[in-house]
Scaffold this active site. Structure first.
Site, short mmCIF file in Angstrom:
data_model
loop_
_atom_site.label_atom_id
_atom_site.label_comp_id
_atom_site.label_asym_id
_atom_site.label_seq_id
_atom_site.Cartn_x
_atom_site.Cartn_y
_atom_site.Cartn_z
N CYS A 146 -23.95 44.02 28.26
CA CYS A 146 -24.74 42.89 28.96
C CYS A 146 -26.00 42.47 28.30
O CYS A 146 -26.90 43.17 27.87
CB CYS A 146 -25.23 43.23 30.29
P1 XMP Z 1 -20.93 49.63 31.71
O1 XMP Z 1 -22.45 49.95 31.44
O2 XMP Z 1 -20.29 50.82 32.33
O3 XMP Z 1 -21.08 48.33 32.56
O4 XMP Z 1 -20.46 49.26 30.35
C1 XMP Z 1 -19.85 47.77 32.91
C2 XMP Z 1 -20.37 46.55 33.75
O5 XMP Z 1 -20.98 45.60 32.84
C3 XMP Z 1 -20.84 44.32 33.50
N1 XMP Z 1 -20.42 43.37 32.49
C4 XMP Z 1 -21.37 42.50 32.07
N2 XMP Z 1 -22.22 42.10 32.59
N3 XMP Z 1 -22.11 40.17 30.84
C5 XMP Z 1 -22.88 40.87 31.70
O6 XMP Z 1 -24.02 40.53 32.13
C6 XMP Z 1 -20.87 40.42 30.40
O7 XMP Z 1 -20.49 40.08 29.33
C7 XMP Z 1 -20.55 41.81 31.21
N4 XMP Z 1 -18.96 42.25 31.12
C8 XMP Z 1 -19.34 43.18 31.83
C9 XMP Z 1 -19.80 44.45 34.64
O8 XMP Z 1 -20.34 44.48 36.00
C10 XMP Z 1 -19.14 45.81 34.41
O9 XMP Z 1 -18.43 46.32 35.47
#
Ligand code: XMP
Length: 327
Positions: free
Chosen positions: A175
């Protein structure tokens, strides 16, 4: 308003007097939504490099749940749900957004037997979210709404009929929201603030993003989450979508898979979306083999955590565990 925000690395859980005799007898069953329970509080992220049939099916086998992502055609998401149903998964969860063909996607998912719909948008404290919950409630499904990170947003979602709330604005490993926009709440504080509201409504929290190990899972449950959503820890596993790539030659080679944010440039380009509002990155992760080993590791860590807490069930864990701020 200024506040001190805490994330997982800023705290540790305080050990309690325990009468837990065997970690095997600890019951990790939890509410994932108002009307559905799972045996292990672990959910795989609804991302296109994490959860399709293989991942969801394996998590269900181990007592958790996979939420199928929406970054594909309606037909593809529906066919994954149908496959899960045919494989005997009694709880099937799919995702929708709040724009484009979301109404058609919702209907097709419900018709295919989806019983949990995750309305998945970056900023869930939004009018379009309330409208979409309303729409879902015309069907016989439970609704997970997110993502949010404040008490006000939790109240908004609970009042508008959400059956579970997904908490996490900016903690995900892929993110860049916090960097690009300056917005976000550290995850421990976000869970604590939202739990203050959701407990009054009896609505479970899914803590989403930033989980790096089983200790972080324990911390999120201790603060008030009922389950956690995991992306990165599962990335690179055999059951994730996508191919295993090889770099180099024997004996100096590396096997890896792709892991990317849903709002990353790569992901948006593949979907044919505009290359704007990029809030995620893309990376490669070493191939980890079958996800069952990662799941088992988390489960083992969690069972030990319950033993340190003197808790046999998740409700006791919520009530008994206090934390200390490290600095
Ligand atoms: P982890 O830390 O487990 O987090 O890899 C997974 C969660 O990250 C979120 N997610 C995103 N957040 N931009 C964001 O701001 C993105 O492109 C993105 N893709 C995933 C999402 O909530 C996921 O479950």
């Amino acid at each position: 308003m200024t506040k001190i925000g805490l994330s997982y690395d800023d705290i540790l859980l305080i050990p309690n007097y325990s009468e837990v005799v065997s970690r095997i007898h600890i019951d990790l069953t939890t509410k994932i939504t108002k009307n559905f329970k799972i045996k292990l509080p672990i959910i795989s992220a609804n991302m296109d490099t994490i959860t399709e049939f293989e991942m969801a099916n394996k998590l269900y086998e181990f007592g958790g749940l996979g939420i199928v992502h929406r970054f594909c055609s309606i037909e593809k998401e529906v066919s994954i749900i149908e496959k899960l149903r045919n494989a005997g998964n009694e709880i099937c969860a799919g995702s929708i957004g709040v724009s484009g063909k979301y109404k058609e996607r919702l209907k097709a998912l419900v018709d295919a037997g989806t019983n949990i719909i995750c309305i998945d948008i970056a900023h869930g404290h939004h009018k379009l979210m309330a409208d979409t919950i309303d729409l879902c409630k015309k069907y016989d499904v439970d609704v997970i709404a997110g993502n949010i990170a404040t008490a006000e947003a939790a109240e908004f979602l609970c009042k508008n009929g959400a059956d579970a709330i997904k908490v996490g604005v900016g903690p995900g490993s892929m993110c860049t929201t916090r960097v690009n926009t300056g917005f976000g709440i550290p995850q421990v504080t976000a869970i604590k603030e939202t739990f203050g509201i959701t407990k009054e409504y009896g609505i479970p929290i899914i803590a989403d993003g930033g989980i790096k190990n089983s200790g972080d899972v324990a911390k999120s449950l201790a603060i008030g989450a009922d389950s956690v959503m995991i992306g990165e820890l599962f990335a690179g596993c055999k059951e994730t979508p996508g191919t295993i790539h090889k770099e180099g030659n024997f004996p100096d080679y590396r096997l890896y898979k792709q892991y990317r944010g849903s709002a990353s440039l790569e992901s948006k380009m593949e979907r044919g979306e505009k290359e704007r509002n990029i809030e995620g990155i893309s990376t490669t992760v070493d191939y980890k083999g079958p996800v069952k080993y990662v799941i088992k590791n988390i489960e083992d860590g969690l069972r030990s955590a319950f033993s340190y807490a003197g808790a046999n069930i998740i409700d006791e864990f919520h009530k008994k565990v206090k934390y200390i701020q490290k600095r």
